[in-house]
Design a protein around this motif. Structure first.
Motif, mmCIF file in Angstrom:
data_model
loop_
_atom_site.group_PDB
_atom_site.id
_atom_site.type_symbol
_atom_site.label_atom_id
_atom_site.label_comp_id
_atom_site.label_asym_id
_atom_site.label_seq_id
_atom_site.Cartn_x
_atom_site.Cartn_y
_atom_site.Cartn_z
ATOM 1 N N SER A 175 0.840 -1.201 0.000
ATOM 2 C CA SER A 175 0.000 0.000 0.000
ATOM 3 C C SER A 175 0.875 1.252 0.000
ATOM 4 N N GLU A 176 2.037 1.150 0.635
ATOM 5 C CA GLU A 176 2.959 2.284 0.621
ATOM 6 C C GLU A 176 3.428 2.598 -0.800
ATOM 7 N N VAL A 177 3.632 1.541 -1.588
ATOM 8 C CA VAL A 177 4.078 1.776 -2.964
ATOM 9 C C VAL A 177 3.010 2.580 -3.706
ATOM 10 N N ILE A 178 1.766 2.174 -3.536
ATOM 11 C CA ILE A 178 0.682 2.920 -4.199
ATOM 12 C C ILE A 178 0.623 4.350 -3.688
ATOM 13 N N ASP A 179 0.800 4.506 -2.387
ATOM 14 C CA ASP A 179 0.799 5.835 -1.793
ATOM 15 C C ASP A 179 1.908 6.698 -2.416
ATOM 16 N N PHE A 180 3.117 6.187 -2.393
ATOM 17 C CA PHE A 180 4.248 6.985 -2.880
ATOM 18 C C PHE A 180 4.191 7.255 -4.381
ATOM 19 N N ILE A 181 3.661 6.291 -5.134
ATOM 20 C CA ILE A 181 3.780 6.407 -6.590
ATOM 21 C C ILE A 181 2.530 6.981 -7.265
ATOM 22 N N ILE A 182 1.378 6.703 -6.694
ATOM 23 C CA ILE A 182 0.172 7.294 -7.290
ATOM 24 C C ILE A 182 -0.263 8.527 -6.517
ATOM 25 N N LEU A 183 -0.444 8.361 -5.205
ATOM 26 C CA LEU A 183 -0.994 9.479 -4.431
ATOM 27 C C LEU A 183 -0.035 10.652 -4.368
ATOM 28 N N GLN A 184 1.219 10.371 -4.064
ATOM 29 C CA GLN A 184 2.149 11.475 -3.901
ATOM 30 C C GLN A 184 2.612 11.958 -5.267
ATOM 31 N N GLN A 185 2.669 13.254 -5.374
ATOM 32 C CA GLN A 185 3.000 13.848 -6.667
ATOM 33 C C GLN A 185 3.639 15.199 -6.395
ATOM 34 N N ASP A 186 4.784 15.428 -6.960
ATOM 35 C CA ASP A 186 5.533 16.647 -6.690
ATOM 36 C C ASP A 186 5.016 17.781 -7.583
ATOM 37 N N ALA A 187 4.318 18.707 -6.970
ATOM 38 C CA ALA A 187 3.701 19.786 -7.745
ATOM 39 C C ALA A 187 4.745 20.736 -8.322
ATOM 40 N N PHE A 188 5.987 20.609 -7.865
ATOM 41 C CA PHE A 188 7.004 21.552 -8.334
ATOM 42 C C PHE A 188 8.010 20.899 -9.270
ATOM 43 N N ASP A 189 7.767 19.629 -9.642
ATOM 44 C CA ASP A 189 8.654 18.974 -10.597
ATOM 45 C C ASP A 189 8.022 19.057 -11.981
ATOM 46 N N LYS A 190 8.803 19.463 -12.947
ATOM 47 C CA LYS A 190 8.293 19.691 -14.298
ATOM 48 C C LYS A 190 7.523 18.508 -14.856
ATOM 49 N N ASP B 251 6.743 15.387 -13.030
ATOM 50 C CA ASP B 251 5.831 14.720 -12.118
ATOM 51 C C ASP B 251 4.532 15.504 -11.914
ATOM 52 N N GLN B 252 4.588 16.812 -12.051
ATOM 53 C CA GLN B 252 3.433 17.636 -11.665
ATOM 54 C C GLN B 252 2.155 17.285 -12.429
ATOM 55 N N SER B 253 2.280 16.852 -13.671
ATOM 56 C CA SER B 253 1.070 16.547 -14.425
ATOM 57 C C SER B 253 1.193 15.182 -15.098
ATOM 58 N N THR B 254 0.225 14.320 -14.847
ATOM 59 C CA THR B 254 0.256 12.983 -15.431
ATOM 60 C C THR B 254 -0.976 12.776 -16.295
ATOM 61 N N PRO B 255 -0.804 12.637 -17.601
ATOM 62 C CA PRO B 255 -1.957 12.370 -18.455
ATOM 63 C C PRO B 255 -2.591 11.028 -18.084
ATOM 64 N N VAL B 256 -3.874 10.896 -18.363
ATOM 65 C CA VAL B 256 -4.598 9.693 -17.955
ATOM 66 C C VAL B 256 -3.976 8.420 -18.534
ATOM 67 N N GLU B 257 -3.468 8.511 -19.754
ATOM 68 C CA GLU B 257 -2.838 7.350 -20.374
ATOM 69 C C GLU B 257 -1.685 6.819 -19.504
ATOM 70 N N ARG B 258 -0.905 7.775 -19.007
ATOM 71 C CA ARG B 258 0.214 7.398 -18.161
ATOM 72 C C ARG B 258 -0.282 6.865 -16.818
ATOM 73 N N GLN B 259 -1.346 7.448 -16.313
ATOM 74 C CA GLN B 259 -1.908 6.985 -15.043
ATOM 75 C C GLN B 259 -2.374 5.549 -15.176
ATOM 76 N N GLU B 260 -2.945 5.244 -16.335
ATOM 77 C CA GLU B 260 -3.448 3.899 -16.578
ATOM 78 C C GLU B 260 -2.284 2.912 -16.589
ATOM 79 N N TYR B 261 -1.218 3.308 -17.267
ATOM 80 C CA TYR B 261 -0.034 2.469 -17.369
ATOM 81 C C TYR B 261 0.546 2.183 -15.985
ATOM 82 N N MET B 262 0.657 3.249 -15.186
ATOM 83 C CA MET B 262 1.268 3.100 -13.868
ATOM 84 C C MET B 262 0.379 2.269 -12.941
#
Ligand SMILES: Nc1ncnc2c1ncn2[C@@H]1O[C@H](COP(=O)(O)OP(=O)(O)OP(=O)(O)O)[C@@H](O)[C@H]1O
Ligand SMILES: [Mg+2]
Lengths: 440, 585
Positions: B496-511, B513-524
């Motif tokens: 569950s931590e992996v899901i937390d760190f990789i899906i939930l957490q997102q660096d709003a200040f990284d060029k 990481d800040q925005s993930t298109p749905v296609e990429r979200q699906e892949y991840m």
């Protein structure tokens, strides 16, 4: 304060409460000043002929036949370069034995800056304290309070920050300062040979509490003079804003306003915001930075005063005694500088954001390990290492007695990571770890 | 003869005016103070006394000062030129004001009278039209800005003539209509509308169902919002409401973005002023500012205008929705709006409800949220306003009137959790407490099946279950101790931590990481669920932590890399080999 010669004198009060009095009068302007038996007062309500005055000095001993005269203006301050180096009371009158300051008379509590005329703050203010510079970097034009219990050395830290920050003017707004703390500031500034760039507006515990309500606006009117007219960088210190808010509640409760949470007036948010939002970076180069103190009771930040403050300011610096190292630290969990993004990794080294975040995360792991320990569980090797890291981190970086430059803070961070962890446990972007992880 | 009046009482920005004629609730009046008129709105009338809230400081105002009533409510001016503007809460163009400081009583026009627009007719003589129908269009920053039959026109009209293609100023007549009395009515490109009245020029308002991509994983993947949907973000101070809203405003696939900075910090608006003209909208290649309008009524600006600001923003949104556009409206913070209501209600000495807020607060809030939505216009086209507000609960306690009232009105709940923010797990949206009601809409599932995949919703629910189980397991580990539970518990928790760190957490200040298109979200998500379905072999729990930290680290590097770039693929390969180390075949 002088009154005008042809002024009408009223002599019949119709109502007196602890902080206000009312009378029948005509031709009075809202917010206008008045004298009630020699005490300064301000119009807070007019209904028909009935004018309600807030008496700054309190109404003790005011008789129903007190002499009331109206001054025809809102509170003002005379501004000029001669303000520098001087100490004033809440009314802007000298308390250092010097002459009154001559200059242009300006209404205090003036208008707000048009948001489209503001510049985005971008100048880093270095303090040498890693708990601030590394984790909660200050930027000119920012507004940020210390959240601290009354027994924390916030005045000392604030004086230190003020003197190390490279600003043209420091303006102290003291509200309910004890005489000792007042003298402390005076001495520190004096010893630092900085008196000529310091201006103080002070209300001590010996002065009536309602007078405090004038202090922030006095200090900020002086600040605007130097920042706008002289394009200077001005640092305003406001201590203690909790006592300011207490004075607000005294007045509003006396005016039968319905109190909201913690007996504070419903307008507390707007009242505090009007003060803090005076922090600004002007397009012509001047700036006003506000560092304030909000004392807490028993560390409770959900009380209306710190709560509203937190919603207004751009972060907060939380002081706490770390019992593991026996020193006061800037708590990395509860402290925050929201403007740090504007400078870290931009005005400072590229690894700054990641080092900062990684260290705080590891410090959180240590906190979890500590809870485990307290609950009587065995610690893993990782737990032990994070606890050791936490001690080093507190001592070498978080403690308020640290005074080093930012590159050195970052190097210290990497050294601590290397001492206690493996790179994958620290979880920093690979490019940065490749570059900065200390080579054995 | 318009009604006049005289000031009778002053309590801060509440002024009592004795009127000499009829006044109506919410009517606008101007109070004369030394040559300037201070704008005010009637909020209560008792006999001849009109209680007005002044949109300015009342300093130096005196009894008997003159007041003149305007006969209309607070209105906005609608027409081409609204985009890229920075307005205050009353739609004054802030850029047109002179000087560094705001001046009391300075009102500036919302639009530019002299600018010429390229007009194209859409209607033709003989067409039957009603309010909101499209007569023509102009190009506003690349957006087809429709010129409509003014919303205030009731009944039906016949088009007599429409101007030909060409350049026109907003006040030029671009169409002539004939009303039922056979009278000619001239229509220009500009109209006015009272902000507190919803624009209802549409045929129907069906339930919304189309995913509105925000690029924020914890929203799109776990609790999606839809075009025309409503959501709110409550959270204690400093937990990331504004950062999250700014991220949404930059990335969401909307045509128009309206940001209402309502009683919050001026520097945060400055951030938008500074960044948006530079940042690009990846979908159109245009600058973000070109599709954005900002309503800035920051905390130090007049409180009554703050109350108006959210209505001003919503009305502008409704205007663009009527053009068949996808509008995203954000308000930060709706609590400041509620507080403005409270300040006024207290000055009026109304009977207070909970926490001294006005009794009708829940109704006011739900009324406001109900103005958002997905609509089918009279011509069959669709438009939407997606509304996301932040809420700043006093003391961070969600059991307070504004949060509770908003919860009843908004369909998505993105609760920011202090502990997550404290441990820098940004965005601090609590994955367990938060919800999106749209996940339960069959229309939405159907849409997702067509546009993403038929497995998607199932996968999302799986991810949620893993997070939930992770949380429960973590509590058990805390109670029983690391070695008091089977090693499996640690594995469950770390998955569950992996899901937390990789899906939930997102660096709003990284060029990247800040925005993930749905296609990429699906892949991840797919990749992560595979990982969670994998059995691993461990001797003791101490191995589990270290192993999963390596996995998280590897995934994180992927998040920081361009999707499917060489770097990304390499990290993924390394990840696979780490997985193989302990995989049970
Ligand atoms: N996604 C994120 N990534 C990195 N940092 C974040 C993120 N979200 C928030 N933060 C950090 O948290 C700080 C506070 O965030 P923000 O200003 O959005 O809080 P807020 O909830 O709006 O607070 P307030 O109610 O006081 O306005 C930011 O300045 C930033 O340092
Ligand atoms: Mg915010």
């Amino acid at each position: 304060m002088e009154t005008r010669a042809f002024q009408k004198i009223y002599t019949k009060l119709t109502q007196i409460t602890k902080a206000t009095c009312s009378l029948n009068a005509t031709g009075v302007g809202y917010d206008e000043l008045a004298m009630v038996n020699g005490r300064l007062a301000q119009v807070v309500k007019i209904i028909g002929n009935t004018v309600t005055l807030q008496v700054f000095g309190g109404t003790e001993g005011i008789p129903t036949n007190a002499e009331v005269t109206f001054l025809g203006k809102a509170p003002t301050l005379k501004v000029s370069d001669d303000l520098a180096g001087r100490f004033f009371n809440a009314y802007g009158e000298p308390i250092d034995g010097g002459p009154a300051v001559e200059g242009e008379e300006r209404e205090i509590g003036g208008p707000s800056v048009n948001p489209v005329r503001r510049k985005q703050p971008s100048e880093l203010i270095a303090t040498g304290i890693a708990g601030i510079d590394l984790n909660n970097t200050l930027v000119s034009g920012q507004k940020i309070p210390f959240f601290a219990d009354p027994d924390q050395p916030f005045n000392q830290v604030m004086a230190m920050v003020a003197l190390r920050a490279k600003t043209d003017k420091i303006i102290l707004g003291g509200m309910g300062l004890t005489n000792d703390d007042y003298l402390f500031y005076k001495n520190v500034f004096d010893n630092a040979g900085a008196l000529d760039r310091i201006i103080s507006f002070v209300n001590t515990t010996e002065n009536p509490p309602v007078e405090r309500l004038l202090v922030p606006d006095m200090a900020l009117t002086a600040a605007e003079y130097f920042a706008v007219d002289k394009n200077q960088s001005v640092l305003v210190l406001l201590t203690d804003m909790t006592l300011y808010a207490d004075a607000l509640s005294i007045v509003s409760n006396r005016m039968d306003q319905i109190p909201s949470k913690d007996s504070m007036p419903g307008s507390l948010y707007s009242d505090l915001a009007k003060i803090y939002e005076k922090a600004v970076q002007f397009p012509a180069g001047g700036s006003i930075t506000i560092i304030a103190v909000t004392t807490l009771s028993g560390g409770d930040i959900t009380h209306a005063i710190p709560d509203n403050t937190g919603y207004i300011t751009e972060g907060q610096l939380f002081l706490r005694r770390d019992t593991d190292i026996g020193k006061v630290i800037v708590d990395p969990f509860r402290s925050l500088s929201r403007l740090k993004q504007l400078v870290i990794g931009k005005k400072t080294r590229e690894d700054h954001p990641q080092v900062m975040n990684a260290a705080v995360r590891l410090f959180a792991d240590a906190a979890n390990a500590k809870t485990k320990l307290e609950n009587g569980f065995d610690l893993t090797d990782y737990d032990e290492r994070s606890l050791n890291f936490a001690k080093d981190y507190s001592n070498k970086l978080l403690a308020i007695d640290v005074n080093i430059d930012i590159d050195e803070m970052l190097n210290t961070g990497w050294n601590l990571f290397n001492k206690h962890f493996k790179p994958e446990e620290v979880g920093i972007k690979k490019e940065l770890a490749d570059k900065y992880w200390p080579k054995e | 003869m318009s009604t006049k009046g005289k000031v009778k009482g002053i309590i801060a920005n509440l002024v009592i005016v004795k009127a000499d004629g009829p006044v109506s609730q919410n009517e606008i009046c101007f109070i004369q103070l030394g040559g300037t008129g201070l704008m005010a709105e009637v909020i209560k009338v008792i006999g001849e006394d009109a209680y007005v809230q002044v949109f300015e400081s009342t300093r130096n105002l005196k009894i008997d000062d003159e007041v003149s009533f305007t006969g209309h409510m607070l209105e906005v001016t609608l027409g081409p030129g609204i985009l890229s503007k920075n307005y205050d809460g009353l739609q004054n163009d802030l850029d047109k004001m002179k000087g560094v400081f705001l001046k009391r009583g300075e009102y500036t026009s919302a639009l530019d009278d002299d600018k010429e627009w390229d007009f194209k007719p859409l209607a033709k003589p003989g067409d039957k039209v009603t309010a909101g129908d499209w007569l023509g269009e102009v190009d506003e920053n690349g957006m087809p800005h429709k010129i409509m039959v003014p919303f205030a026109y009731t009944g039906s009209y016949q088009v007599k003539s429409v101007a030909g293609e060409g350049k026109y100023k907003i006040k030029n007549t671009v169409a002539v209509l004939i009303d039922t009395d056979n009278k000619d009515v001239e229509v220009s490109m500009v109209q006015k509308w009272p902000v507190k009245v919803p624009i209802r020029a549409f045929k129907e308002k069906p339930r919304p169902y189309k995913l509105l991509e925000t690029g924020v994983r914890t929203i799109d993947t776990l609790n999606p919002i839809v075009e025309g949907g409503t959501g709110f973000i409550p959270g204690p101070f400093g937990c990331g409401k504004t950062v999250l809203q700014h991220a949404i405003s930059k990335q969401a696939e909307a045509d128009i973005v309206i940001v209402a900075a309502c009683g919050e910090r001026a520097n945060e608006v400055v951030e938008i002023f500074t960044e948006f003209p530079e940042l690009e909208d990846v979908r159109t290649g245009k600058k973000l500012m070109e599709r954005t309008t900002i309503i800035a009524n920051t905390s130090n600006m007049p409180v009554a205008a703050r109350e108006a600001s959210v209505y001003t923003a919503m009305t502008l949104g409704e205007y663009y929705r009527s053009m068949g556009l996808k509008v995203l409206m954000l308000a930060d913070s709706t609590s400041r709006w509620a507080q403005a209501l409270r300040e006024m209600s207290n000055r009026l000495e109304e009977l207070p409800g909970p926490d001294a807020f006005p009794m009708d607060l829940p109704a006011i809030i739900s009324n406001f949220y109900s103005r958002a939505g997905y609509v089918i216009l009279n011509n069959g086209e669709t438009g939407s306003i997606t509304f996301i507000g932040t809420v700043s609960p006093a003391g961070g306690n969600l059991k307070e009137p504004v949060t509770e009232s908003t919860k009843k009105a908004a369909r998505c709940f993105y609760a920011l959790a202090q502990p997550r923010a404290d441990s820098k797990r940004y965005p601090a949206v609590d994955p367990i407490d938060s919800y999106s009601k749209y996940l339960e809409y069959p229309e939405f599932s159907e849409y997702i099946e067509k546009t993403i995949s038929d497995k998607w919703i199932d996968q999302v629910n799986k991810a949620k279950t893993i997070l939930q189980r992770g949380k429960e397991t973590y509590e058990q580990i805390n109670i029983l101790g690391d070695d008091g539970v089977p090693v499996d518990y640690h594995v469950t928790f770390w998955k569950s931590e992996v899901i937390d760190f990789i899906i939930l957490q997102q660096d709003a200040f990284d060029k990247i990481d800040q925005s993930t298109p749905v296609e990429r979200q699906e892949y991840m998500l797919e990749s992560l669920l595979d990982l969670c379905n994998t059995d691993f072999k461990f001797e003791s729990f101490t191995e589990v932590d270290n192993y999963f930290k390596r996995i998280i680290n590897q995934y994180k590097q992927m998040n920081y890399s361009e999707f499917k770039s060489e770097k990304f693929n390499n990290f993924e390969k390394e990840l696979q080999s780490i997985i193989e180390e302990r995989r049970v075949a």
